[in-house]
Scaffold this motif. Structure first.
Motif, PDB file in Angstrom:
ATOM      1  N   ARG A 122      -7.151  -1.353   4.616  1.00 21.59           N
ATOM      2  CA  ARG A 122      -6.736  -0.138   5.311  1.00 21.59           C
ATOM      3  C   ARG A 122      -7.882   0.323   6.192  1.00 21.59           C
ATOM      4  O   ARG A 122      -9.064   0.153   5.847  1.00 21.59           O
ATOM      5  CB  ARG A 122      -6.391   0.977   4.311  1.00 21.59           C
ATOM      6  CG  ARG A 122      -5.029   0.838   3.651  1.00 21.59           C
ATOM      7  CD  ARG A 122      -3.887   1.130   4.632  1.00 21.59           C
ATOM      8  NE  ARG A 122      -2.578   1.096   4.005  1.00 21.59           N
ATOM      9  CZ  ARG A 122      -1.783   0.024   3.927  1.00 21.59           C
ATOM     10  NH1 ARG A 122      -2.189  -1.130   4.414  1.00 21.59           N
ATOM     11  NH2 ARG A 122      -0.595   0.108   3.368  1.00 21.59           N
ATOM     12  N   GLY A 153       0.845  -1.200   0.000  1.00 28.72           N
ATOM     13  CA  GLY A 153       0.000   0.000   0.000  1.00 28.72           C
ATOM     14  C   GLY A 153       0.876   1.245   0.000  1.00 28.72           C
ATOM     15  O   GLY A 153       1.845   1.318   0.749  1.00 28.72           O
ATOM     16  N   HIS A 165      -2.035  -4.654  12.720  1.00 27.76           N
ATOM     17  CA  HIS A 165      -1.548  -4.480  11.338  1.00 27.76           C
ATOM     18  C   HIS A 165      -0.431  -5.485  11.010  1.00 27.76           C
ATOM     19  O   HIS A 165       0.674  -5.121  10.615  1.00 27.76           O
ATOM     20  CB  HIS A 165      -1.068  -3.032  11.122  1.00 27.76           C
ATOM     21  CG  HIS A 165      -1.060  -2.617   9.674  1.00 27.76           C
ATOM     22  ND1 HIS A 165      -1.452  -1.370   9.245  1.00 27.76           N
ATOM     23  CD2 HIS A 165      -0.692  -3.279   8.556  1.00 27.76           C
ATOM     24  CE1 HIS A 165      -1.335  -1.284   7.931  1.00 27.76           C
ATOM     25  NE2 HIS A 165      -0.880  -2.447   7.488  1.00 27.76           N
TER      26      HIS A 165
HETATM   27  C1  GLV Z   1       1.049  -3.223   4.525  1.00 30.55           C
HETATM   28  O1  GLV Z   1       0.029  -2.850   5.012  1.00 30.55           O
HETATM   29  C2  GLV Z   1       1.501  -2.915   3.191  1.00 30.55           C
HETATM   30  O2  GLV Z   1       0.858  -2.086   2.531  1.00 30.55           O
HETATM   31  O3  GLV Z   1       2.502  -3.479   2.762  1.00 30.55           O
END
Ligand code: GLV
Length: 309
Positions: free
Chosen positions: A224, A68, A272
């Motif tokens: 997210r 991301g 996360h």
């Molecule tokens: C983790 O959330 C990523 O985007 O690698």
């Protein structure tokens, strides 16, 4: 010169060692090497500090150490001309598959209900359900979402997936567009979100859409935090419409200590970690990208700025 930066200095050292071993002919440096930043042509980073990008006048490309890139794209010091490459897998597809499979399997086997029964001292058997009786909708069918969908279909679940454009994946029902999104929410017992945060997806799972989910369904969010209206989810969990949620990402991370999710009996929370970049895999993809750019070829994972991923 190639600058490597992540917020954790130990991690920077680990990356430096791996990159230097993989490409000894290239010069990899860290911020604290007192290097001349004006010579940096590539940046390999996760969460670069504010202002760093404007101190790199010769920057030609950024390689993100993640899938991301929402945080990077919102930076005011990012030049519109600098290409950004994101990790396409970095070992994340397999981890995300495990994370979502864990949630789906738990739902199929009623583990959330048994946890609550245990807390209430209740011994009560529920009717078993086979994978073929559980429908799962995956929001996001990119590299990661497609791998998850394929694996769950292989497990025998009834799998649908939603993405911007229609996709062809064996045994996965592909949906797209607004009406496709509504169908996915209405028709599946588990909805698992792995979407990136983009101008189009922010706030996607609002109260109205969450209310479309089936009574007694489960929500998994490993995309997210800003895709989801947390308050609306809480209300739907409190009134029992949504049976349980497995959440890995939050609007604010770490989630504030007084947030009701922490102690909610229907919420399983993780910090996360659903899919963490595996260093060796990231180094492999980025080195291949550096080599290709040097030869004037396109590298994998180029971010389309307008799409946000
Ligand atoms: C983790 O959330 C990523 O985007 O690698």
């Amino acid at each position: 010169m190639i600058l490597i930066h992540t917020p954790n200095p130990k991690e920077v050292d680990a990356y430096l060692a791996l990159f230097r071993a993989a490409r000894p002919q290239r010069r990899f440096i860290a911020l604290d090497d007192q290097a001349d930043l004006s010579q940096v042509s590539q940046l390999i980073a996760w969460g670069p500090p504010e202002g760093l990008l404007s101190r790199l006048p010769r920057l030609q490309a950024i390689f993100a150490l993640g899938a991301g890139v929402d945080k990077l794209l919102s930076r005011p010091d990012l030049s519109p001309a600098t290409p950004i490459y994101r990790l396409l897998d970095g070992g994340m597809a397999a981890q995300m598959t495990e994370y979502i499979r864990y949630g789906v399997l738990g739902y199929q086997r009623n583990m959330d209900v048994y946890r609550r029964q245990q807390a209430a001292g209740q011994w009560r058997m529920l009717a078993p359900r086979l994978p073929g009786e559980v429908s799962v909708g995956i929001l996001g069918l990119g590299e990661i979402g497609s791998a998850v969908a394929r694996a769950l279909a292989h497990d025998g679940y009834l799998v649908s997936g939603w993405s911007r454009s229609p996709k062809r994946i064996h045994n996965v029902h592909s949906l797209h567009g607004e009406s496709g999104l509504e169908k996915l929410l209405e028709r599946n017992q588990v909805v698992a979100c792995v979407l990136p945060s983009t101008p189009e997806t922010r706030g996607l799972l609002n109260g109205e859409r969450l209310s479309l989910m089936q009574p007694g369904s489960m929500l998994i969010n490993a995309g997210r935090g800003d895709l989801l209206d947390q308050r609306a989810l809480l209300a739907l969990l409190d009134n029992g419409h949504i049976r349980c949620a497995q959440l890995d990402v939050f609007a604010e991370e770490p989630l504030p200590a007084d947030h009701p999710f922490w102690r909610h009996p229907a919420v399983t929370m993780t910090p996360h970690i659903a899919a963490i970049t595996l260093r060796e895999r990231a180094v492999e993809q980025i080195c291949a990208g550096l080599d290709r750019l040097e030869r004037g070829l396109p590298a994998d994972g180029l971010v389309r700025r307008d799409d946000g991923y």
